[in-house]
Design an enzyme around this catalytic site. Structure first.
Site, short mmCIF file in Angstrom:
data_model
loop_
_atom_site.label_atom_id
_atom_site.label_comp_id
_atom_site.label_asym_id
_atom_site.label_seq_id
_atom_site.Cartn_x
_atom_site.Cartn_y
_atom_site.Cartn_z
CE1 TYR A 72 -4.18 1.84 0.59
CE2 TYR A 72 -2.62 3.40 1.52
CZ TYR A 72 -3.87 3.12 1.03
OH TYR A 72 -4.82 4.11 0.94
CG PHE A 124 -7.65 15.96 -24.83
CD1 PHE A 124 -7.86 15.56 -26.14
CD2 PHE A 124 -8.13 15.16 -23.81
CE1 PHE A 124 -8.53 14.38 -26.42
CE2 PHE A 124 -8.79 13.97 -24.08
CZ PHE A 124 -9.00 13.58 -25.39
CG ASP A 125 -12.15 16.31 -26.24
OD1 ASP A 125 -11.11 16.68 -26.78
OD2 ASP A 125 -13.03 15.66 -26.80
CG ASP A 215 -2.19 17.37 -21.86
OD1 ASP A 215 -1.67 16.23 -21.82
OD2 ASP A 215 -3.39 17.56 -22.15
CB ALA A 217 -0.91 12.71 -23.86
CE LYS A 258 -3.95 9.72 -24.91
NZ LYS A 258 -4.77 9.85 -23.72
CG HIS A 450 -18.28 12.80 -28.64
ND1 HIS A 450 -18.27 13.79 -27.69
CD2 HIS A 450 -17.11 12.16 -28.54
CE1 HIS A 450 -17.12 13.74 -27.05
NE2 HIS A 450 -16.40 12.77 -27.54
N1 F0G Z 1 -4.43 15.06 -22.78
C1 F0G Z 1 -4.37 14.71 -24.08
C2 F0G Z 1 -3.57 15.55 -25.03
C3 F0G Z 1 -5.07 13.58 -24.53
O1 F0G Z 1 -5.03 13.25 -25.83
C4 F0G Z 1 -5.80 12.81 -23.61
C5 F0G Z 1 -6.55 11.63 -24.03
C6 F0G Z 1 -5.81 13.21 -22.26
C7 F0G Z 1 -5.11 14.34 -21.88
C8 F0G Z 1 -6.59 12.46 -21.21
O2 F0G Z 1 -5.91 11.32 -20.86
O3 F0G Z 1 -7.43 9.45 -21.58
O4 F0G Z 1 -5.53 9.07 -19.98
O5 F0G Z 1 -7.54 10.32 -19.24
N2 F0G Z 1 -6.77 11.35 -25.24
C9 F0G Z 1 -7.40 10.17 -25.78
C10 F0G Z 1 -7.56 10.31 -27.27
C11 F0G Z 1 -8.61 9.70 -25.09
O6 F0G Z 1 -8.23 9.43 -27.88
O7 F0G Z 1 -7.02 11.24 -27.86
P1 F0G Z 1 -6.66 9.97 -20.40
#
Ligand code: F0G
Length: 459
Positions: A72, A124-125, A215, A217, A258, A450
């Protein structure tokens, strides 16, 4: 004869794919209400929905899984990961999280409050979601060239420094949440950010007193583009470039699914101990104790190994080449695609592909449905459906580009699969005049529609 290029790995485990017929797919997509998220994965032949969490782990990563420490607190896997993060990114402190959006949730709980302004190169969204959920405002200051799919700019992921400075100048200091730089810029088509741009952001942040978040990724793919496109970096290693990129930021969030080539995981990297301490409280509330934070010990081990593999230049070369191969084949059939090609995906301009279908009939979604019918290929709509409705007027928001994203998982598909996808896209392009109508909404959720939307096909 020059020897042809080939991948720096061979395949040890294979997973069978199921073939299907057009009539089976017609039935399945109708049952899925023309929403590709609703398909079962066995109904898909080549799955290019996302490159997130869909990569193939190596034998070394699987071996690391077996030596995970599931304690843990204070697990050795935590310390292995801490060392890898310090080595690759230069960040002294870190918190593990279960994925990227969890890292955003924890960090923004400390850094973003109601009424704040959070500018960036294009959030990102989920990043935007976490900002807007806190009643703060995310401002995209993307460079103009990102909007033109044929514009010849090697760094279309950059922030427009002039626009950024304007936002910083007009925002009172107490409302300046932070600046988010997304590398590579997913929203702008997997396009890279240059080192010069990151340096420029740091200078502005210092002048106006803002915190810079990267960010991260797809930071390794971004570093590869800097190495191959930006003057002065061709002789530098990917890891040296990555460390320099991070040196211009104060904090990083990471979706490890990623560029760290694991199926689940994320983290936050900090330079400042005080900020790390404040975020730790939220990590314990939302994710787990600070030495595992939503990850199993075995997953932290696989991630530590993945960080090294994902920043290996030979691997990155094969990765970027494969995506470019797909892009070249599709573009040579005359299909309008975002160029230069992105790091993780090819973005097809559905507005130009199906110009006779109005945005209100979701041309990019219709095109994604056609790719599925043609070859069992699953892709993602990045257009009016994803842009959702304006929260006030409830009207559809129409982004400048209606795009279909073909995201390529890491180390999963062969070049033959890419050729298959390109041929299917080419076939749809040849019969595009016969696709006369789009789709209509049967049911939608009030936000993030979506993912769960139900649609019907218009004839
Ligand atoms: N930031 C970026 C640039 C991303 O592309 C994503 C996720 C996230 C943050 C969020 O990360 O999915 O680990 O919670 N992108 C995926 C995509 C879902 O299909 O582009 P996560």
């Amino acid at each position: 004869m020059n020897l042809p290029y080939c991948e720096p790995h061979k395949i040890k485990t294979v997973e069978s794919l199921k073939r299907s017929t057009v009539s089976e797919r017609r039935e399945w997509i109708r049952e899925a209400s023309y929403n590709l998220f609703n398909l079962r994965s066995e109904q898909v032949f080549v799955d290019l929905l996302t490159d997130s969490g869909t990569g193939a782990m190596s034998d070394r990563q699987w071996a690391a899984i077996m030596t995970g420490d599931e304690s843990y607190a204070g697990a050795s896997s935590y310390y292995t990961l801490k060392e890898a993060i310090r080595d690759i990114t230069g960040f002294e402190y870190f918190l593990p999280t279960h994925q990227g959006r969890a890292a955003e949730n924890v960090l923004f709980s400390v850094l973003v409050k109601e009424g704040d302004i959070v500018p960036g190169n294009a959030h990102f969204d989920t990043t935007k979601g976490h900002i807007e959920f806190r009643k703060a405002v995310a401002v995209d200051c993307t460079v103009e060239t990102a909007r033109d799919i044929f514009a010849d700019d090697p760094f279309k992921g950059n922030v427009d420094l002039g626009r950024l400075e304007k936002v910083l100048k007009e925002t009172p200091r107490e409302k300046l949440g932070c600046i988010v730089m997304t590398v590579t810029n997913n929203t702008a088509g997997g396009q890279p950010v240059s080192m010069a741009n990151l340096r420029g952001v740091r200078e502005l942040a210092d002048r106006y007193g803002a915190t810079v978040i990267i960010d991260s990724a797809r930071f390794a793919e971004n570093a590869y583009f800097i190495k191959t496109r930006e003057e002065g970096y061709s002789e530098k290693s990917i890891r040296d470039i990555a460390r320099e990129m991070f040196s211009y930021s104060d904090v990083m969030t990471m979706s490890s699914k990623k560029d760290a080539i694991v199926n689940i995981g994320g983290f936050i990297g900090f330079r400042d101990k005080e900020l790390f301490r404040r975020a730790s409280t939220y990590n314990i509330m939302f994710e787990g104790f600070i030495t595992y934070g939503g990850m199993a010990g075995r997953d932290m081990n696989a991630l530590a190994t993945g960080l090294y593999e994902g920043t290996d230049c030979e691997y990155l070369e094969s990765r970027i080449r494969q995506v470019a191969r797909l892009g070249e084949k599709i573009a040579s059939a005359g299909v309008p695609v975002q160029q230069p090609f992105g790091g993780h995906a090819i973005f097809i301009d559905a507005g130009r592909f199906l110009p006779h279908i109005p945005a209100g009939e979701f041309p990019a979604q219709r095109l994604a449905v056609e790719f599925y019918l043609e070859g069992g290929i699953r892709s993602a709509e990045i257009g009016t459906l994803m842009a959702d409705r304006d929260p006030v007027t409830r009207e559809n928001r129409h982004p400048e580009l209606e795009l279909v994203r073909l995201a390529v998982p890491r180390r999963v598909y062969t070049d033959n699969h890419m050729d298959y996808v390109a041929a299917a896209v080419g076939n749809v392009f040849e019969r595009r005049d016969r696709i006369t109508r789009g789709l209509a909404i049967k049911w939608e959720a009030p936000i993030m529609r979506h993912f769960t939307i139900e649609l019907e096909l218009l004839h």
